[in-house]
Design a protein around this motif. Structure first.
Motif, short mmCIF file in Angstrom:
data_model
loop_
_atom_site.label_atom_id
_atom_site.label_comp_id
_atom_site.label_asym_id
_atom_site.label_seq_id
_atom_site.Cartn_x
_atom_site.Cartn_y
_atom_site.Cartn_z
N GLU A 29 -32.10 -14.10 -39.71
CA GLU A 29 -32.36 -14.96 -40.87
C GLU A 29 -31.34 -14.68 -41.97
N LEU A 44 -34.19 -9.58 -47.81
CA LEU A 44 -33.98 -9.33 -46.39
C LEU A 44 -33.16 -8.05 -46.18
N ALA A 89 -29.63 -18.23 -49.76
CA ALA A 89 -30.05 -18.39 -51.14
C ALA A 89 -30.26 -17.05 -51.83
N ASP A 90 -30.96 -16.14 -51.17
CA ASP A 90 -31.26 -14.84 -51.78
C ASP A 90 -31.34 -13.79 -50.68
N PRO A 144 -31.61 -20.29 -44.26
CA PRO A 144 -31.55 -20.70 -45.67
C PRO A 144 -31.98 -19.62 -46.64
N THR A 145 -32.93 -18.77 -46.23
CA THR A 145 -33.36 -17.68 -47.12
C THR A 145 -32.22 -16.70 -47.34
N GLY A 146 -31.50 -16.39 -46.25
CA GLY A 146 -30.37 -15.47 -46.38
C GLY A 146 -29.26 -16.01 -47.24
N GLU A 161 -23.96 -22.70 -48.43
CA GLU A 161 -24.71 -22.25 -47.26
C GLU A 161 -23.79 -21.44 -46.34
#
Length: 435
Positions: free
Chosen positions: A32, A46, A41-42, A37-39, A409
């Motif tokens: 991820e 993680l 954005a922020d 997308p989580t990685g 992205e």
């Protein structure tokens, strides 16, 4: 688009993409982080989850470390070499397939110094290094100051602007274009090509992104042919003219070096400036401290680099069997080194998730890598960052966000695609003196 490029994408990017997407759906945090997308954005939550799993951990596609000591040690260890497209767990037939379809000269494949080891790396790096000596950087200060002032003069008083396209991208592209002898009128072309080619630094990009990158690469390759031919006839005082007239590099290597310098001299600084704007606007007490203590601006740049690293990761491949932190790595094993994770290692940085422009050891970050592959343009990026950010906030003291900034992205290069701001009133201020 040449049909063989699709087969190359399949072997170099498609296979890792399938693995990453499959593992991300299963909830693996590393997958991820690299492709979700989580990685993008922020990444930091993680990263902290992964840090808790150990100093050196096994993931679905490679070993990985988020530990400052381990990352720094591997970056300086000559038992490790730089990552190539063959380093990850791509099936052998696909790796062989990729070799049959070489690309035009570019920053992410040999002979680019980014992806070769000594002694070949030394041969490529030495003639370029003269453009980035302290004396050479000092000579560029006046030009950086002039470009920054001209760009700020062109921003609309009390209006809105996208600071990425109108400012953050324009400062470094103007300087690196001049250093390479490119006409000022061609800056926008390079911005376009750079935007298309940047995803090649990631792993597992889509076919659409790969195709667009290769199309830009082919057009830029033709441009370099014509530009280098002009420099052979009438060389200037720029670094590319120096490389051309020295005759140490063949045409392919010249173009690979030019494309790397163009990308490396541009992308990192764009992200540094954009990330710095956002962090300072989101931490107004830190901006207030810089206004009260302008001598802190150079240290603030180090803290921005540490806190929100423009380059999030790199990788190294073991050249022999080697023991790292009690774990036996075999020759050919790849280790993904999280520079962003190292930069927030609590063993090195007290309260690492706190943004502090006065942090005493901020400069211990690894954002410019370390060892033989340490970034040549680090001093230039730092100088551009100081002038750009100090001048911007001095000229527009009421600057504020005008909507949510949008991240690119991308996993490796961490920055903003759009940064909408309301400029506010324009102040007349003396030029920065912090550098």
């Amino acid at each position: 688009m040449k049909p063989q490029y699709w087969f190359r994408w399949l072997s170099v990017q498609g296979a890792p993409r399938l693995v990453l997407r499959t593992q991300a759906r299963r909830g693996e945090p590393f997958a991820e982080l690299m492709g979700g997308p989580t990685g993008f954005a922020d990444p930091y939550p993680l990263i902290e989850r992964l840090r808790g799993a150990g100093r050196l951990i096994r993931t679905s596609i490679a070993w990985a470390s988020f530990d400052h000591e381990v990352c720094r040690s591997i970056l300086r260890d000559n038992r490790f070499g730089v990552r190539t497209t063959e380093s990850f767990n791509t099936p052998a037939p696909m790796r062989k397939l990729a070799k049959h379809f070489p690309l035009p000269p570019n920053p992410v494949e040999p002979p680019s110094m980014l992806v070769i080891d000594p002694p070949e790396h030394t041969k490529m790096r030495k003639p370029v290094a003269s453009a980035f000596t302290p004396r050479a950087i000092a000579r560029l200060r006046d030009r950086v100051e002039t470009v920054t002032a001209e760009l700020l003069d062109g921003l609309p008083s009390s209006g809105s602007a996208d600071l990425v396209t109108a400012f953050a991208a324009q400062v470094p592209i103007a300087i690196i274009s001049e250093m390479l002898g490119f006409p000022d009128a061609d800056k926008e072309r390079f911005l376009h090509w750079g935007d298309r080619m940047t995803p090649l630094l990631d792993v597992g990009i889509s076919w659409r992104a790969y195709r667009r990158a290769l199309q830009a690469m082919e057009v830029m390759n033709d441009y370099f042919d014509e530009h280098i031919a002009r420099l052979r006839r009438t060389p200037g005082e720029d670094i590319l003219s120096t490389l051309v007239t020295a005759g140490e590099l063949d045409m392919f290597a010249l173009k690979a070096s030019a494309s790397l310098l163009m990308g490396a001299g541009f992308e990192t600084t764009v992200n540094l400036i954009g990330n710095g704007v956002v962090q300072l606007l989101e931490h107004p007490e830190q901006l207030a401290r810089l206004r009260a203590e302008p001598e802190l601006w150079p240290n603030a740049i180090e803290e921005i680099l540490r806190f929100d690293s423009p380059v999030q990761t790199t990788a190294r491949t073991a050249l022999c069997d080697v023991d790292i932190d009690g774990i036996q790595l075999r020759a050919g094993d790849t280790v993904v080194l999280s520079l962003a994770g190292a930069n927030r290692d609590p063993a090195v940085f007290a309260e690492p998730d706190r943004f502090d422009v006065g942090r005493a050891n901020a400069k211990e970050h690894l954002s410019f890598s370390s060892g033989v592959h340490v970034c040549l343009g680090a001093s230039l990026a730092r100088m551009e960052g100081v002038y750009a950010l100090q001048s911007l906030f001095d000229r527009f003291p009421d600057l504020r966000l005008d909507g949510a900034p949008r991240r690119r992205e991308l996993f490796t290069l961490h920055g903003y695609e759009q940064l909408p701001v309301r400029l506010g009133r324009r102040a007349r201020t003396p030029e920065p003196t912090a550098v």
